[in-house]
Enzyme design. Structure first.
Site, PDB file in Angstrom:
ATOM      1  N   ASN A 178       0.822  -1.209   0.000  1.00  0.00           N
ATOM      2  CA  ASN A 178       0.000   0.000   0.000  1.00  0.00           C
ATOM      3  C   ASN A 178       0.857   1.261   0.000  1.00  0.00           C
ATOM      4  O   ASN A 178       1.100   1.859  -1.052  1.00  0.00           O
ATOM      5  CB  ASN A 178      -0.957   0.003   1.188  1.00  0.00           C
ATOM      6  CG  ASN A 178      -2.077   1.012   1.028  1.00  0.00           C
ATOM      7  OD1 ASN A 178      -2.866   0.916   0.088  1.00  0.00           O
ATOM      8  ND2 ASN A 178      -2.160   1.988   1.922  1.00  0.00           N
ATOM      9  N   ASP A 179       1.371   1.651   1.158  1.00  0.00           N
ATOM     10  CA  ASP A 179       2.110   2.908   1.252  1.00  0.00           C
ATOM     11  C   ASP A 179       3.338   2.948   0.348  1.00  0.00           C
ATOM     12  O   ASP A 179       3.684   4.004  -0.184  1.00  0.00           O
ATOM     13  CB  ASP A 179       2.553   3.155   2.693  1.00  0.00           C
ATOM     14  CG  ASP A 179       1.370   3.368   3.631  1.00  0.00           C
ATOM     15  OD1 ASP A 179       0.262   3.589   3.114  1.00  0.00           O
ATOM     16  OD2 ASP A 179       1.562   3.312   4.852  1.00  0.00           O
ATOM     17  N   VAL A 180       4.014   1.820   0.181  1.00  0.00           N
ATOM     18  CA  VAL A 180       5.290   1.819  -0.542  1.00  0.00           C
ATOM     19  C   VAL A 180       5.120   2.032  -2.033  1.00  0.00           C
ATOM     20  O   VAL A 180       6.106   2.187  -2.760  1.00  0.00           O
ATOM     21  CB  VAL A 180       6.073   0.517  -0.285  1.00  0.00           C
ATOM     22  CG1 VAL A 180       6.395   0.380   1.196  1.00  0.00           C
ATOM     23  CG2 VAL A 180       5.311  -0.705  -0.782  1.00  0.00           C
TER      24      VAL A 180
END
Length: 482
Positions: free
Chosen positions: A408-410
């Site tokens: 997700n964030d990466v």
């Protein structure tokens, strides 16, 4: 015949040998081809150190054939038996998805063990009937071991709760939190100063009790404002703190093995923490004093009002069948689905079909340092195919397909485009620059971090909902059916 001095020398030599084995083992962990052997060498060094304990002067002096409960050897064997049983059961039962929680528990128990050594030393030296025996090195080491050891214990227990989702993984913040933490730190420092000051030896017991309570509370307060997406960095830092506490315990009982290994763990943990902070565009000062990850806002709005586009496996196969270059980008979703072996199978089918396959791993992917690397290594994925984001990002526009598995964030473009995003400025894997992006997700939720992902609504992104392992296995079967 071995006299007492030569036996002591042999004992110290055994500790040094154990330290050398540990150092060599850690060095070998740096390469997948030697990691298993390095782990065995380190384990052998630990066995040597444990055996050496039985020939330690203090343990030998505790021999009491008439009263087994006062016999030090009896309690050593009991401790080894209990620890071995727990270790074997955990090693057999823990799944790879549970490794981050297990690492958090190990960090916590390591800190607790160091604190217990310090308490034991305090009890031995603080005799009401004989008065307190002042020893500067011992007192300083004891106070630090209690403080850092218990911070690690309570902080790791909270981290375990967040990682296992027994409590919310979101950042927990409240007004005046930083001032409270500063106050707790100042009180702890004051208690440590009182403890190590010879003229105040009458307040030693009170100082230790205050330090114990403050450390337990401070450990919880330290981890509370950490958001779920930042937990890998916190696990790394807690691991470093455990090493420091262990080294202090080594000074207390003058054990070379504990001093060296504790220093190694502490130093390597700090280095890893700095590397991960850099990978998230954060400073260590921000981590320690600014409520790292405390901003838990929703982000990811690209202003287009676009909805994610979902496709079935059959349509995704048509794209993959024509692809000449494919990059897999794993995240925690791959660990949850235990999909690493299915990924390896699909990669093999793609290579047989003439495609070039790579894997791109972000430094903070997963929920502990190196989480994804361990999973991929477990599936015997060639180390040569692993790419860092620095290596992969420049050639990402040339990739026909990027397959994001539970990350997700990466891979969130908001880190580059949305200044209001909690992750703004964090270096990401630029999956959105690939010609086509497949995102494998269990559902339409935001994921562990709670941040919406702009990637999901990009024009070149196609969502494949469902269990990642089943999805990837179905894609591999499509190649077989062909």
């Amino acid at each position: 015949m071995i006299n007492e001095l030569s036996l002591s020398d042999l004992n110290n030599l055994a500790y040094i040998l154990a330290c050398v084995c540990t150092i060599i083992g850690i060095k070998m962990l740096g390469k997948p081809t030697t990691a298993r052997r390095g782990m065995l060498i380190s384990a052998a060094g630990t066995v040597v150190a444990v055996i050496a304990v039985f020939f330690d002067g203090q343990v030998m002096d505790s021999w009491d054939a008439g009263n087994v409960l006062r016999n030090g050897y009896f309690w050593c064997f009991i401790a080894i038996l209990i620890g071995s049983i727990i270790g074997i059961i955990w090693a057999k039962k823990v799944q790879m998805t549970g490794m981050p929680e297990l690492v958090a528990l190990f960090n916590g128990f390591g800190g607790l063990a160091s604190a217990l050594v310090a308490f034991s030393s305090f009890y031995a030296l603080h005799k009401i009937e004989t008065g307190y025996i002042y020893d500067a090195v011992n007192d300083i080491s004891t106070s630090i071991a209690i403080f850092i050891g218990l911070i690690t214990f309570s902080g790791s227990m909270l981290a375990w709760g967040k990682l296992s989702e027994k409590i919310t993984g979101r950042a927990i913040v409240f007004k005046g939190q930083k001032l409270i933490n500063l106050f707790l730190l100042l009180v702890a420092v004051a208690a440590m100063v009182i403890y190590v000051t010879p003229s105040l030896d009458g307040f030693n017991l009170i100082a230790v009790l205050v330090l114990t309570g403050i450390a337990l509370v401070f450990g919880v307060a330290f981890v509370l404002p950490i958001g779920g997406g930042d937990m890998p960095v916190v696990i790394s830092l807690l691991n470093s703190l455990t090493g420091i506490a262990v080294a202090m315990a080594g000074f207390i009982i003058t054990n070379t093995m504990l001093i060296v290994t504790g220093a190694l763990v502490g130093a390597s943990g700090v280095i890893l923490t700095l590397i991960m902070c850099k990978a998230m565009n954060r400073s260590l000062g921000n981590l320690l004093f600014s409520g790292f990850g405390a901003t838990d806002a929703v982000s990811g709005k690209d202003g287009t009002g676009a909805e994610p586009k979902a496709i079935p496996v059959e349509d995704a196969y048509m794209v993959l069948e024509a692809a000449e270059s494919v990059v897999f980008i794993p995240g925690y979703g791959m660990a949850v689905a235990q999909a690493q072996h299915a990924v390896r199978e699909l990669a093999g089918k793609l290579e047989e079909n003439g495609a070039e396959v790579n894997y791109c791993v972000h430094p903070v992917a997963g929920r502990m340092p190196g989480h994804m690397n361990v999973l991929l290594a477990e599936a015997d994925i060639p180390y040569e195919q692993l790419r860092t984001m620095e290596e992969m990002n420049p050639i990402m526009p040339m990739q026909d397909v990027a397959i994001v598995i539970g990350a997700n964030d990466v891979v969130n473009p908001a880190a580059e485009t949305d200044e209001a995003s909690p992750i703004y400025g964090m270096p990401i894997i630029k999956a959105h620059e690939a010609k086509t992006v497949f995102v494998l997700k269990r559902g339409k939720g935001r994921g562990f971090s709670g941040i919406e992902n702009e990637l999901f609504t990009k024009q070149n992104t196609l969502m494949i909902y469902g269990d990642a392992k089943a999805t990837i296995a179905s894609l591999a079967n499509e190649f077989t059916a062909e």
